[in-house]
Design an enzyme around this catalytic site. Structure first.
Site, mmCIF file in Angstrom:
data_model
loop_
_atom_site.group_PDB
_atom_site.id
_atom_site.type_symbol
_atom_site.label_atom_id
_atom_site.label_comp_id
_atom_site.label_asym_id
_atom_site.label_seq_id
_atom_site.Cartn_x
_atom_site.Cartn_y
_atom_site.Cartn_z
ATOM 1 C CB CYS A 50 -0.881 -0.026 1.247
ATOM 2 S SG CYS A 50 -1.673 1.543 1.641
ATOM 3 C CD GLU A 51 0.197 5.167 -4.202
ATOM 4 O OE1 GLU A 51 -0.463 6.193 -4.382
ATOM 5 O OE2 GLU A 51 0.855 4.624 -5.102
ATOM 6 C CG HIS A 52 -2.473 5.725 0.786
ATOM 7 N ND1 HIS A 52 -3.763 5.343 0.487
ATOM 8 C CD2 HIS A 52 -2.110 6.596 -0.180
ATOM 9 C CE1 HIS A 52 -4.158 5.969 -0.600
ATOM 10 N NE2 HIS A 52 -3.179 6.728 -1.032
ATOM 11 C CG HIS A 53 -1.134 3.177 5.739
ATOM 12 N ND1 HIS A 53 -2.276 3.053 4.973
ATOM 13 C CD2 HIS A 53 -1.389 4.149 6.645
ATOM 14 C CE1 HIS A 53 -3.186 3.902 5.399
ATOM 15 N NE2 HIS A 53 -2.682 4.582 6.414
ATOM 16 C CD GLN A 102 -8.059 -4.331 -4.045
ATOM 17 O OE1 GLN A 102 -7.740 -4.314 -2.862
ATOM 18 N NE2 GLN A 102 -9.104 -5.001 -4.488
ATOM 19 C CG HIS A 147 -6.030 -3.295 1.472
ATOM 20 N ND1 HIS A 147 -5.311 -2.444 0.676
ATOM 21 C CD2 HIS A 147 -6.910 -3.930 0.657
ATOM 22 C CE1 HIS A 147 -5.742 -2.554 -0.570
ATOM 23 N NE2 HIS A 147 -6.712 -3.446 -0.610
ATOM 24 C CB CYS A 182 -3.274 -0.022 5.807
ATOM 25 S SG CYS A 182 -4.289 -0.159 4.332
#
Length: 194
Positions: free
Chosen positions: A83-86, A125, A153, A155
């Site tokens: 996940c590019e956010h976390h 995703q 996920h 996250c």
């Protein structure tokens, strides 16, 4: 067994960043258990991000002309991504369907390879689903393409809402499967059938 070539990363920078991160969370990066951790983590991320700088379309190296005009589905293609956010993993299965045009088909393993390339990078995703579909469309120009990705996920599992087992499902349709709801539903029912 063939070893994958690890992408070229700035190992010194990556190791220094991990070292600093360990310090930032109050750990001693010089204690015995953590001495080689920056090196191991840098190597791990190099492997996990092998898809960076690669185009999933380039995985379709085997294209054949066959007298096949019905849907081709490969389902349950396992993958993991980050996940590019976390920067924590999400993982699951991709299901790919396409309706050949002019008898153009590809080797089935090429579909799985395209999933691998698209997933091995910091990713969302939704984007992963579209990138797989777009690669197939560019490589084969099928009459229709449908990609479904279902993933868990971390996250959402290990932080924040903490809901283990919850799955996110994304779909992307191109061509006939975007235009015809009935055709799309038929393919989705085949993808989700046990």
């Amino acid at each position: 067994m063939k070893r994958e070539r690890l992408m070229s990363i700035n190992k010194e920078k990556a190791e220094a960043a991990i070292y600093q991160f360990l310090e930032a969370i109050g750990e001693n990066p010089n204690r015995e258990g953590l001495l080689d951790t920056p090196k191991r983590v840098a190597k791990m991320y190099a492997e996990m991000f092998l898809g960076l700088g690669k185009d999933p379309k380039e995985e379709f190296t085997a294209v054949f002309k066959e007298h096949h005009e019905d849907v081709v589905i490969v389902k349950d293609i396992s993958f993991y991504s980050i996940c590019e956010h976390h920067l924590v993993p999400f993982y699951g299965k991709a299901h790919i369907a396409y309706l050949p045009s002019d008898g153009r088909v590809t080797g089935l393993s090429k579909l799985a390879r395209a999933v691998e390339v698209a997933s091995k990078r910091p990713q969302l995703q939704e984007r992963l689903t579209s990138q797989i579909a777009d690669a197939l469309v560019e490589a084969l120009n099928p009459k229709g393409t449908l990609v479904m990705v279902e993933a868990e996920h971390m996250c959402m599992t290990m932080r924040g809402i903490k809901k283990p087992g919850s799955k996110t499902i994304t779909t992307t349709a191109r061509g006939l499967y975007k235009e015809s709801r009935a055709e799309r539903q038929e393919v989705i029912s085949l993808m989700t059938k046990d």
